[in-house]
Design a protein around this motif. Structure first.
Motif, PDB file in Angstrom:
ATOM      1  N   VAL A 133     -28.763   2.666 -58.036  1.00  0.00           N
ATOM      2  CA  VAL A 133     -29.203   1.453 -58.732  1.00  0.00           C
ATOM      3  C   VAL A 133     -30.473   1.797 -59.500  1.00  0.00           C
ATOM      4  O   VAL A 133     -31.361   2.465 -58.955  1.00  0.00           O
ATOM      5  CB  VAL A 133     -29.520   0.309 -57.740  1.00  0.00           C
ATOM      6  CG1 VAL A 133     -29.944  -0.950 -58.489  1.00  0.00           C
ATOM      7  CG2 VAL A 133     -28.347   0.007 -56.828  1.00  0.00           C
ATOM      8  N   GLU A 134     -30.527   1.347 -60.734  1.00  0.00           N
ATOM      9  CA  GLU A 134     -31.710   1.635 -61.534  1.00  0.00           C
ATOM     10  C   GLU A 134     -32.072   0.400 -62.358  1.00  0.00           C
ATOM     11  O   GLU A 134     -31.236  -0.125 -63.104  1.00  0.00           O
ATOM     12  CB  GLU A 134     -31.406   2.819 -62.461  1.00  0.00           C
ATOM     13  CG  GLU A 134     -32.621   3.402 -63.107  1.00  0.00           C
ATOM     14  CD  GLU A 134     -32.288   4.675 -63.869  1.00  0.00           C
ATOM     15  OE1 GLU A 134     -31.107   4.902 -64.183  1.00  0.00           O
ATOM     16  OE2 GLU A 134     -33.227   5.435 -64.143  1.00  0.00           O
ATOM     17  N   LEU A 135     -33.301  -0.053 -62.208  1.00  0.00           N
ATOM     18  CA  LEU A 135     -33.789  -1.175 -63.013  1.00  0.00           C
ATOM     19  C   LEU A 135     -34.867  -0.652 -63.944  1.00  0.00           C
ATOM     20  O   LEU A 135     -35.765   0.079 -63.492  1.00  0.00           O
ATOM     21  CB  LEU A 135     -34.394  -2.275 -62.128  1.00  0.00           C
ATOM     22  CG  LEU A 135     -33.430  -3.025 -61.212  1.00  0.00           C
ATOM     23  CD1 LEU A 135     -33.288  -2.330 -59.878  1.00  0.00           C
ATOM     24  CD2 LEU A 135     -33.904  -4.448 -60.984  1.00  0.00           C
ATOM     25  N   THR A 136     -34.764  -1.013 -65.217  1.00  0.00           N
ATOM     26  CA  THR A 136     -35.760  -0.573 -66.188  1.00  0.00           C
ATOM     27  C   THR A 136     -36.339  -1.791 -66.900  1.00  0.00           C
ATOM     28  O   THR A 136     -35.619  -2.501 -67.608  1.00  0.00           O
ATOM     29  CB  THR A 136     -35.117   0.380 -67.227  1.00  0.00           C
ATOM     30  OG1 THR A 136     -34.370   1.379 -66.533  1.00  0.00           O
ATOM     31  CG2 THR A 136     -36.182   1.062 -68.085  1.00  0.00           C
TER      32      THR A 136
ATOM     33  N   PHE B 274     -26.843  -4.393 -50.081  1.00  0.00           N
ATOM     34  CA  PHE B 274     -27.977  -5.280 -50.294  1.00  0.00           C
ATOM     35  C   PHE B 274     -28.081  -6.187 -49.074  1.00  0.00           C
ATOM     36  O   PHE B 274     -27.093  -6.845 -48.705  1.00  0.00           O
ATOM     37  CB  PHE B 274     -27.753  -6.135 -51.547  1.00  0.00           C
ATOM     38  CG  PHE B 274     -27.699  -5.326 -52.810  1.00  0.00           C
ATOM     39  CD1 PHE B 274     -28.864  -4.916 -53.435  1.00  0.00           C
ATOM     40  CD2 PHE B 274     -26.480  -4.968 -53.368  1.00  0.00           C
ATOM     41  CE1 PHE B 274     -28.823  -4.154 -54.602  1.00  0.00           C
ATOM     42  CE2 PHE B 274     -26.423  -4.212 -54.536  1.00  0.00           C
ATOM     43  CZ  PHE B 274     -27.605  -3.803 -55.145  1.00  0.00           C
ATOM     44  N   ALA B 275     -29.250  -6.196 -48.465  1.00  0.00           N
ATOM     45  CA  ALA B 275     -29.428  -7.001 -47.252  1.00  0.00           C
ATOM     46  C   ALA B 275     -30.600  -7.949 -47.482  1.00  0.00           C
ATOM     47  O   ALA B 275     -31.715  -7.510 -47.780  1.00  0.00           O
ATOM     48  CB  ALA B 275     -29.696  -6.079 -46.059  1.00  0.00           C
TER      49      ALA B 275
ATOM     50  N   GLN C  68     -30.711 -10.018 -56.478  1.00  0.00           N
ATOM     51  CA  GLN C  68     -29.593 -10.622 -57.221  1.00  0.00           C
ATOM     52  C   GLN C  68     -29.367  -9.901 -58.553  1.00  0.00           C
ATOM     53  O   GLN C  68     -28.220  -9.677 -58.940  1.00  0.00           O
ATOM     54  CB  GLN C  68     -29.915 -12.090 -57.513  1.00  0.00           C
ATOM     55  CG  GLN C  68     -30.231 -12.894 -56.273  1.00  0.00           C
ATOM     56  CD  GLN C  68     -29.071 -13.738 -55.825  1.00  0.00           C
ATOM     57  OE1 GLN C  68     -28.299 -14.177 -56.638  1.00  0.00           O
ATOM     58  NE2 GLN C  68     -28.937 -13.937 -54.544  1.00  0.00           N
ATOM     59  N   CYS C  69     -30.450  -9.547 -59.233  1.00  0.00           N
ATOM     60  CA  CYS C  69     -30.295  -8.839 -60.522  1.00  0.00           C
ATOM     61  C   CYS C  69     -29.767  -7.426 -60.290  1.00  0.00           C
ATOM     62  O   CYS C  69     -28.902  -6.952 -61.036  1.00  0.00           O
ATOM     63  CB  CYS C  69     -31.627  -8.788 -61.274  1.00  0.00           C
ATOM     64  SG  CYS C  69     -32.098 -10.374 -61.980  1.00  0.00           S
ATOM     65  N   ALA C  70     -30.279  -6.757 -59.261  1.00  0.00           N
ATOM     66  CA  ALA C  70     -29.843  -5.382 -58.975  1.00  0.00           C
ATOM     67  C   ALA C  70     -28.367  -5.345 -58.603  1.00  0.00           C
ATOM     68  O   ALA C  70     -27.664  -4.385 -58.898  1.00  0.00           O
ATOM     69  CB  ALA C  70     -30.699  -4.785 -57.861  1.00  0.00           C
TER      70      ALA C  70
ATOM     71  N   LEU D   7     -25.486 -10.125 -59.452  1.00  0.00           N
ATOM     72  CA  LEU D   7     -25.179 -11.527 -59.136  1.00  0.00           C
ATOM     73  C   LEU D   7     -25.941 -12.467 -60.058  1.00  0.00           C
ATOM     74  O   LEU D   7     -25.613 -13.630 -60.193  1.00  0.00           O
ATOM     75  CB  LEU D   7     -25.555 -11.845 -57.681  1.00  0.00           C
ATOM     76  CG  LEU D   7     -24.650 -11.231 -56.626  1.00  0.00           C
ATOM     77  CD1 LEU D   7     -25.278 -11.355 -55.254  1.00  0.00           C
ATOM     78  CD2 LEU D   7     -23.280 -11.893 -56.645  1.00  0.00           C
ATOM     79  N   ASP D   8     -27.004 -11.953 -60.649  1.00  0.00           N
ATOM     80  CA  ASP D   8     -27.793 -12.710 -61.605  1.00  0.00           C
ATOM     81  C   ASP D   8     -28.050 -11.759 -62.776  1.00  0.00           C
ATOM     82  O   ASP D   8     -28.036 -10.540 -62.585  1.00  0.00           O
ATOM     83  CB  ASP D   8     -29.119 -13.137 -60.940  1.00  0.00           C
ATOM     84  CG  ASP D   8     -29.887 -14.155 -61.776  1.00  0.00           C
ATOM     85  OD1 ASP D   8     -29.372 -14.598 -62.820  1.00  0.00           O
ATOM     86  OD2 ASP D   8     -31.012 -14.497 -61.388  1.00  0.00           O
ATOM     87  N   ARG D   9     -28.249 -12.328 -63.952  1.00  0.00           N
ATOM     88  CA  ARG D   9     -28.453 -11.477 -65.127  1.00  0.00           C
ATOM     89  C   ARG D   9     -29.914 -11.441 -65.515  1.00  0.00           C
ATOM     90  O   ARG D   9     -30.569 -12.488 -65.558  1.00  0.00           O
ATOM     91  CB  ARG D   9     -27.636 -11.999 -66.297  1.00  0.00           C
ATOM     92  CG  ARG D   9     -26.160 -11.685 -66.165  1.00  0.00           C
ATOM     93  CD  ARG D   9     -25.459 -12.020 -67.460  1.00  0.00           C
ATOM     94  NE  ARG D   9     -24.017 -11.920 -67.311  1.00  0.00           N
ATOM     95  CZ  ARG D   9     -23.311 -10.807 -67.544  1.00  0.00           C
ATOM     96  NH1 ARG D   9     -23.911  -9.710 -67.935  1.00  0.00           N
ATOM     97  NH2 ARG D   9     -22.001 -10.801 -67.400  1.00  0.00           N
TER      98      ARG D   9
END
Ligand SMILES: Nc1ncnc2c1ncn2[C@@H]1O[C@H](COP(=O)(O)OP(=O)(O)OP(=O)(O)O)[C@@H](O)[C@H]1O
Length: 243
Positions: free
Chosen positions: A7-10, A167-168, A54-56, A59-61
């Motif tokens: 998983v990568e968030l930028t 995801f917990a 949620q974003c990762a 489930l959410d944008r």
């Protein structure tokens, strides 16, 4: 050795608007999570932990920035494809277990596969139930189990799809100390034995100390990223950001 993050968030941003009020739940978050790592996400109430999860998880944008899950950029995907990616690569464990009372333990574990249209793998379901210490309880109903046992069924259900990431969200929030420790030890062993990435939101420094890394959020930003955290260090750092 370099490995592609699971998983990568930028520079992820997520703003909620209700009436005249705008809340920046995530305000430029960049994080990456590798296979076989256990990360605790912490922070004061309202700091953006659930929004991050949620974003990762798709489930959410995000409003801005990029989220990649199992090599796929989620922002570009429409809902049916997003659902497929989620089902193929993720598992979820929630504070409230979210089991279906009318189904047996084994049916609960196999439900995500049925929803995917995949032929249910009963042998694997039994193996993951044995992994979480519930061999022999396949035919029980959730109502016949303790809270700790129910959460272990939820973990087995998450594992049944062989996810790259679990995801917990506060998985030990409703449990007594001993049951909570059992669930944390299982999450730890899932990371170590199956190379699953676990991303866990928690308020509890002792729970976070089971992780390889603790990320602390405040006002939608990452304010600490602590490797090999101890409960004492996390508690101290949490006090510093809550002041
Ligand atoms: N659907 C929504 N609509 C409006 N505001 C929201 C929504 N979801 C979250 N927020 C706001 O975004 C911010 C971050 O919320 P989030 O639930 O991610 O925080 P959190 O750290 O998980 O909080 P907690 O520890 O209390 O669960 C908060 O100010 C919250 O009120």
């Amino acid at each position: 050795m370099t490995t592609t993050p699971v998983v990568e968030l930028t520079d992820v941003r997520r703003t909620y608007r209700s009436g005249d009020t705008t809340t920046r739940a995530l305000d430029g978050v960049s994080l990456s999570f590798a296979a076989a790592t256990f990360t605790a996400v912490m922070g004061p109430s309202g700091s953006g932990k659930s929004t991050l999860l949620q974003c990762a998880a798709g489930l959410d944008r995000a409003d801005a920035g990029r989220v990649r899950l199992a090599g796929q950029e989620l922002g570009a995907l429409r809902e049916p494809r997003l659902t497929v990616i989620r089902r193929q690569h993720t598992g979820f464990v929630f504070q409230a277990y979210n089991l279906i009372d009318a189904l047996t333990v084994e049916q609960n574990v196999l439900l995500p596969q049925r929803l995917c249209g995949v032929r249910p793998d009963r042998a694997w379901a039994r193996e993951v139930l044995a992994k979480v210490g519930l061999a022999g309880r396949e035919d029980a109903r959730p109502a016949q189990l303790s809270g700790g046992q129910r959460q272990r069924v939820a973990l087995a259900r998450a594992l049944a799809g062989r996810p790259a990431v679990i995801f917990a969200d506060e998985p030990t929030g409703a449990l007594d100390l001993q049951s909570g420790r059992e669930v944390l030890a299982l999450l730890r062993s899932v990371v170590d034995e199956y190379a699953t990435a676990v991303i866990m939101v928690t308020h509890d420094p002792a729970a976070a100390a089971w992780a390889d890394r603790a990320v602390i959020l405040a006002d939608g930003r990452i304010v600490r990223d602590l490797p090999e955290p101890t409960a004492e260090l996390i508690a101290t750092e949490m006090m510093a950001v809550t002041k």
